[in-house]
Structure formats: C-alpha cells, structure tokens
Design a protein around this motif. Sequence first.
Motif, PDB file in Angstrom:
ATOM      1  N   SER A 161       0.629  -1.168  -0.085  1.00 26.31           N
ATOM      2  CA  SER A 161      -0.239  -0.123   0.023  1.00 26.31           C
ATOM      3  C   SER A 161       0.822   1.290   0.057  1.00 26.31           C
ATOM      4  O   SER A 161       0.692   2.233  -0.761  1.00 26.31           O
ATOM      5  N   TYR A 162       1.979   1.116   0.718  1.00 22.87           N
ATOM      6  CA  TYR A 162       2.924   2.288   0.963  1.00 22.87           C
ATOM      7  C   TYR A 162       3.480   2.413  -0.383  1.00 22.87           C
ATOM      8  O   TYR A 162       3.778   3.727  -0.874  1.00 22.87           O
ATOM      9  N   ALA A 163       3.936   1.424  -0.984  1.00 17.67           N
ATOM     10  CA  ALA A 163       4.846   1.573  -2.229  1.00 17.67           C
ATOM     11  C   ALA A 163       3.920   2.087  -3.420  1.00 17.67           C
ATOM     12  O   ALA A 163       4.341   3.031  -4.197  1.00 17.67           O
ATOM     13  N   LEU A 164       2.636   1.622  -3.373  1.00 12.79           N
ATOM     14  CA  LEU A 164       1.586   2.332  -4.450  1.00 12.79           C
ATOM     15  C   LEU A 164       1.377   3.734  -4.425  1.00 12.79           C
ATOM     16  O   LEU A 164       1.428   4.444  -5.347  1.00 12.79           O
ATOM     17  N   ALA A 165       1.171   4.105  -3.057  1.00  7.16           N
ATOM     18  CA  ALA A 165       0.850   5.452  -2.785  1.00  7.16           C
ATOM     19  C   ALA A 165       2.287   6.474  -2.988  1.00  7.16           C
ATOM     20  O   ALA A 165       2.138   7.499  -3.528  1.00  7.16           O
ATOM     21  N   TYR A 166       3.347   5.800  -2.684  1.00  3.70           N
ATOM     22  CA  TYR A 166       4.594   6.604  -2.907  1.00  3.70           C
ATOM     23  C   TYR A 166       4.942   6.781  -4.570  1.00  3.70           C
ATOM     24  O   TYR A 166       5.085   7.852  -4.901  1.00  3.70           O
ATOM     25  N   HIS A 169       0.909  10.208   4.422  1.00  5.43           N
ATOM     26  CA  HIS A 169      -0.530  10.853   4.719  1.00  5.43           C
ATOM     27  C   HIS A 169      -1.461  10.280   3.971  1.00  5.43           C
ATOM     28  O   HIS A 169      -2.522  10.273   4.377  1.00  5.43           O
ATOM     29  N   ASP A 170      -1.307   9.779   2.698  1.00 11.74           N
ATOM     30  CA  ASP A 170      -2.194   9.222   1.854  1.00 11.74           C
ATOM     31  C   ASP A 170      -2.686   8.125   2.390  1.00 11.74           C
ATOM     32  O   ASP A 170      -3.761   7.546   1.994  1.00 11.74           O
ATOM     33  N   LEU A 171      -1.924   7.195   3.214  1.00 10.95           N
ATOM     34  CA  LEU A 171      -2.049   5.668   3.682  1.00 10.95           C
ATOM     35  C   LEU A 171      -3.519   5.982   4.656  1.00 10.95           C
ATOM     36  O   LEU A 171      -4.454   5.242   4.732  1.00 10.95           O
ATOM     37  N   LYS A 172      -3.621   7.311   5.359  1.00 14.24           N
ATOM     38  CA  LYS A 172      -4.698   7.517   6.499  1.00 14.24           C
ATOM     39  C   LYS A 172      -5.774   8.137   5.717  1.00 14.24           C
ATOM     40  O   LYS A 172      -6.919   8.182   6.304  1.00 14.24           O
ATOM     41  N   ASP A 173      -5.515   9.275   4.974  1.00 15.06           N
ATOM     42  CA  ASP A 173      -6.879   9.695   4.481  1.00 15.06           C
ATOM     43  C   ASP A 173      -6.363  10.146   2.887  1.00 15.06           C
ATOM     44  O   ASP A 173      -5.516  10.682   2.649  1.00 15.06           O
TER      45      ASP A 173
END
Length: 120
Positions: free
Chosen positions: A28-33, A50-54
């Motif tokens: 999830s973090y890698a995709l958001a990054y 920050h994208d992981l939580k909102d």
Amino acid sequence: MHLARGSSDDPHVWLWVLGALALYALISYALAYRARARRGSSHPARDAVHDLKDREDPQPPEDRFVSRLIMFSGAGLTGLVAYLTSGAVRVLTVGLTALVAVTVWAYFDHRTQTRAAARR
C-alpha cells in the motif's frame, strides 16, 4: 481437561499472518509513493504516509467495492494455499499466489484511476 487451542497446530501461523499484514502495508505504501512521485511531489515519502490514512481522491463506491473484493479474495486465496500446503512448497505457492493477487489488485486500481482521471 482440555486446553483451548487455535485452529492450527503449526506454531508459525502467527508469523505468516503478521507477514501478510506487513506485506499489505508495504505494498500500500509503495503504491502511494509511486503515485505521489509520478504526480511530481517534492516529498513523496511523507505524502505517501499521509495518503495511507486519508485519501485525497476517493474511488467511486462501485470501484472501491470491487477493489476491496479483489484484495480480500486474493488474501483468502493466499491463506487457503498456505493452509493446504506445507514445507518449501508452501513458501513457493504462497509467494506466487500473493504476487498474482497483488498484481491483479494493483492493475485494477491503476485502470480505474486512469479512467477516473480521464473523466475529469
């Protein structure tokens, strides 16, 4: 007297569960990054956290439902494969199943994100 036990006699089951959760968080973090870096963010690592939580751009409800269905189906299938196999075969089949499930999930999210961006 019987002692309450888990459903499995394998002492490493919790390690598999924790590993699956860690893998989900990492992916999830890698995709958001990756999404932040592609958008030209000056601090993609911080913005990805920050994208992981909102989320800024929530998916439409039907796309979000299908995305979560793919995610949970892949997790269930990976868990089933882990339950049905053992030894070195378990590591190989779980790894391949998880890789395919994550690839399908990421592809679906990428396709729906592209279509949503084109509609704007």
